[in-house]
Design a protein around this motif. Structure first.
Motif, PDB file in Angstrom:
ATOM      1  N   GLU A 136       0.626  -1.294   0.074  1.00  0.00           N
ATOM      2  CA  GLU A 136      -0.036   0.012   0.095  1.00  0.00           C
ATOM      3  C   GLU A 136       0.833   1.276   0.099  1.00  0.00           C
ATOM      4  O   GLU A 136       0.557   2.199  -0.610  1.00  0.00           O
ATOM      5  CB  GLU A 136      -1.112   0.108   1.352  1.00  0.00           C
ATOM      6  N   VAL A 137       1.937   1.230   0.878  1.00  0.00           N
ATOM      7  CA  VAL A 137       2.759   2.606   0.813  1.00  0.00           C
ATOM      8  C   VAL A 137       3.496   2.605  -0.344  1.00  0.00           C
ATOM      9  O   VAL A 137       3.561   3.699  -0.921  1.00  0.00           O
ATOM     10  CB  VAL A 137       3.903   2.284   2.102  1.00  0.00           C
ATOM     11  N   GLN A 154       3.856  -0.234 -11.332  1.00  0.00           N
ATOM     12  CA  GLN A 154       2.205  -0.266 -10.472  1.00  0.00           C
ATOM     13  C   GLN A 154       1.415  -1.588 -10.812  1.00  0.00           C
ATOM     14  O   GLN A 154       0.798  -2.042  -9.796  1.00  0.00           O
ATOM     15  CB  GLN A 154       1.387   0.794 -11.274  1.00  0.00           C
ATOM     16  N   LYS A 158       2.618   1.959  -3.227  1.00  0.00           N
ATOM     17  CA  LYS A 158       1.771   2.207  -4.373  1.00  0.00           C
ATOM     18  C   LYS A 158       1.459   3.897  -4.368  1.00  0.00           C
ATOM     19  O   LYS A 158       1.281   4.560  -5.493  1.00  0.00           O
ATOM     20  CB  LYS A 158       0.099   1.876  -3.941  1.00  0.00           C
ATOM     21  N   GLU A 159       2.004   4.485  -3.153  1.00  0.00           N
ATOM     22  CA  GLU A 159       1.800   5.847  -3.078  1.00  0.00           C
ATOM     23  C   GLU A 159       3.020   6.697  -3.560  1.00  0.00           C
ATOM     24  O   GLU A 159       3.168   7.866  -3.570  1.00  0.00           O
ATOM     25  CB  GLU A 159       1.332   6.403  -1.650  1.00  0.00           C
ATOM     26  N   THR A 160       4.058   5.901  -3.898  1.00  0.00           N
ATOM     27  CA  THR A 160       5.393   6.425  -4.473  1.00  0.00           C
ATOM     28  C   THR A 160       5.404   6.458  -6.157  1.00  0.00           C
ATOM     29  O   THR A 160       4.397   5.808  -6.515  1.00  0.00           O
ATOM     30  CB  THR A 160       6.601   5.520  -3.903  1.00  0.00           C
TER      31      THR A 160
END
Ligand code: ADP
Length: 384
Positions: A166-167, A178, A169-171
Motif C-alpha cells: 500500500e505504501v 504499478q 503504491k503511493e510512491t
C-alpha cells in the motif's frame, strides 16, 4: 415341568450369578452359573459368610457387598444397583453390575437377592472408546492449536507485505511497477482472507470458537454491513434492497461480529455471482420458531444459480461449484462452510433454493436472546 422346576432351570441356565443372602451375609443360595463365570463351586460357598470370602474380592475388599446388604436392609422395596470388581478363582478379575433386592419378607425366598451381571467386556470396550475419544479430541485440539498458531504466524508478515504494498503504491512508480504492486496487494489480501477462513473453520470444527452474547441493534448492524456491499453492487449495476419487517425487534442479544460475517459472506456471493438484476436481503421473525426470538434471513439474487446436484455439497468445506468458478470468481470455498456452522452454533440452520440461470435464495435462521435492562447496548455493530 412344574413351575418350580421351570424357574430352577431358568436360574441354572442364567448368564448372571444369583446369590441369596441372610441379613448377616450368610450365603443361603448361589446359582450354578458362578462356576462358569467365576470358577467357584456353589457347594463350597453355601453357608459361608459373603463378607469373609477374602478370595472373592478384588482388591481384597468386601465393602461393596456390605454396603448393598446394609442398604437393602434399610429399604425393603427398592433395588440397589452398583458395580464392583470380583476375583475369578484363577486370579484374574472380572467387573460386575450388581443389583440387590431385599426379599426378606417374601416367605418363598426370605433373603437378600443379589444379581451379578458380568460386564467386564463392556467396561473394556467403554474404556477403549473413551481412550480413543480422548486421543481423538487431543489430536483435534493439537491440530487446531497448530493451525491457530500457524495462521497467526502467517498473518503477521502478511500484514506487513500488504501494508508495504500500500505504501509503495503511493510512491512514484512506472506503469509496469504499478501493475506488479497491484498484483502483490491483491495476492496478499486473498491470502489473508484464506488464512482468516482457515483459522475460523478450524476453530468451529474443534469447538473452540466462542460466541459473544451482547445487546445490539439489528437495523444498525445491517446498515453498516451492507454499506460496502452496496458499493460493489452499484459498480456492477445491481440493485441492492433491504427489507426488515416492522415486527423484528431492534434490540437483540447475540454475536454482532459473527452475524456481520455471515451476512457479508452471503451478500458478497450474491453480488459476485449476479451479472444483472437485483439482490434482496429480507429479515423477518421466523414463523417456524416456537418463541419470538428467532429471526429468518433470506438473501435472493438473480444470478447464475446453482445446479441441483451441487446444492447438496454447497455447505461442505472447500466446495466451489467447479474449477472454472474458482478461476473466474476467486474465493476459497470455505465461506459457506463457515457461515452454516456459525448459524448452527447460534441455534439455527442454513439452506438454499436455487434455479440455474434464474437465481438463488439463501436462507438462515438464528435464535437471538432478548436483552434485559442490565445488558449494555453495543453501538458498534461489527467487530471484524
Ligand atoms: P467462495 O469463497 O469460493 O465463494 P463459498 O463457500 O462462499 O466459497 O461458496 C462456495 C461456492 O458456492 C461458490 O464458489 C459458488 O460456486 C457457489 N455459490 C455460493 N453462493 C452462490 C450464489 N449466490 N449464486 C451462485 N453460486 C453460488
Amino acid at each position: 415341568m412344574t413351575m418350580t422346576e421351570h424357574f430352577r432351570s431358568l436360574i441354572q441356565n442364567s448368564w448372571d450369578i444369583i446369590l441369596v443372602l441372610d441379613a448377616d451375609g450368610t450365603i443361603r443360595y448361589v446359582g450354578p452359573s458362578i462356576e462358569r463365570i467365576l470358577g467357584y463351586k456353589p457347594e463350597d460357598l453355601i453357608n459361608q459368610n459373603v463378607f469373609k470370602l477374602a478370595e472373592f474380592y478384588y482388591p481384597h475388599k468386601h465393602t461393596v457387598f456390605r454396603e448393598i446388604v446394609n442398604e437393602a436392609l434399610s429399604s425393603s422395596n427398592t433395588s440397589i444397583v452398583t458395580e464392583c470388581w470380583l476375583r475369578h478363582c484363577d486370579g484374574s478379575r472380572r467387573y460386575f453390575e450388581v443389583i440387590g433386592q431385599n426379599l426378606l419378607d417374601q416367605p418363598s425366598i426370605s433373603g437378600i437377592v443379589l444379581n451379578l451381571h458380568d460386564i467386564t467386556e463392556r467396561k473394556r470396550v467403554e474404556k477403549e472408546l473413551s481412550m480413543a475419544l480422548h486421543t481423538a479430541l487431543e489430536a483435534s485440539r493439537v491440530k487446531s492449536q497448530f493451525l491457530t498458531m500457524v495462521s497467526h504466524e502467517i498473518r503477521t508478515p502478511l500484514t506487513a507485505i500488504i501494508g508495504i504494498a500500500e505504501v509503495l503504491k503511493e510512491t512514484p512508480l512506472t506503469l509496469e511497477q504499478q501493475k506488479y504492486v497491484n498484483v502483490l496487494e491483491t495476492a496478499g489480501n486473498t491470502l489473508l482472507i484464506l488464512v482468516n477462513d482457515i483459522l475460523d473453520f478450524s476453530k468451529v470444527e474443534s469447538g473452540t470458537l466462542s460466541l459473544d452474547q451482547v445487546h445490539f441493534d439489528i437495523r444498525e448492524l445491517v446498515e453498516k454491513a451492507i454499506a460496502a456491499a452496496a458499493v460493489r453492487a452499484g459498480e456492477k449495476g445491481l440493485t441492492l434492497t433491504v427489507e426488515i419487517m416492522p415486527d423484528v425487534p431492534s434490540g437483540i442479544m447475540g454475536d454482532p461480529g459473527r452475524l456481520t460475517q455471515i451476512l457479508l459472506n452471503i451478500l458478497e456471493n450474491a453480488i459476485k455471482f449476479t451479472e444483472r438484476g437485483e439482490v434482496v436481503l429480507r429479515i423477518k421473525n421466523n414463523p417456524d420458531a416456537k418463541d419470538d426470538e428467532g429471526l429468518l434471513f433470506s438473501i435472493s439474487d438473480t444470478g447464475i444459480g446453482i445446479s441441483e446436484e451441487k446444492l447438496n455439497t454447497i455447505f461442505d468445506s472447500f466446495t466451489q461449484v467447479d474449477s472454472s468458478i474458482r478461476r473466474k470468481y476467486g474465493g476459497t470455498g470455505l465461506g459457506l462452510a463457515i457461515s452454516s456452522r456459525l448459524v448452527n452454533l447460534m441455534g439455527g440452520r442454513m439452506w438454499v433454493e436455487s434455479t440455474q440461470g434464474i437465481g438463488s435464495t439463501f436462507y438462515f435462521t438464528i435464535k437471538f436472546g432478548s436483552p434485559s435492562m442490565d445488558d449494555p447496548y453495543i453501538i458498534q455493530g461489527g467487530k471484524r
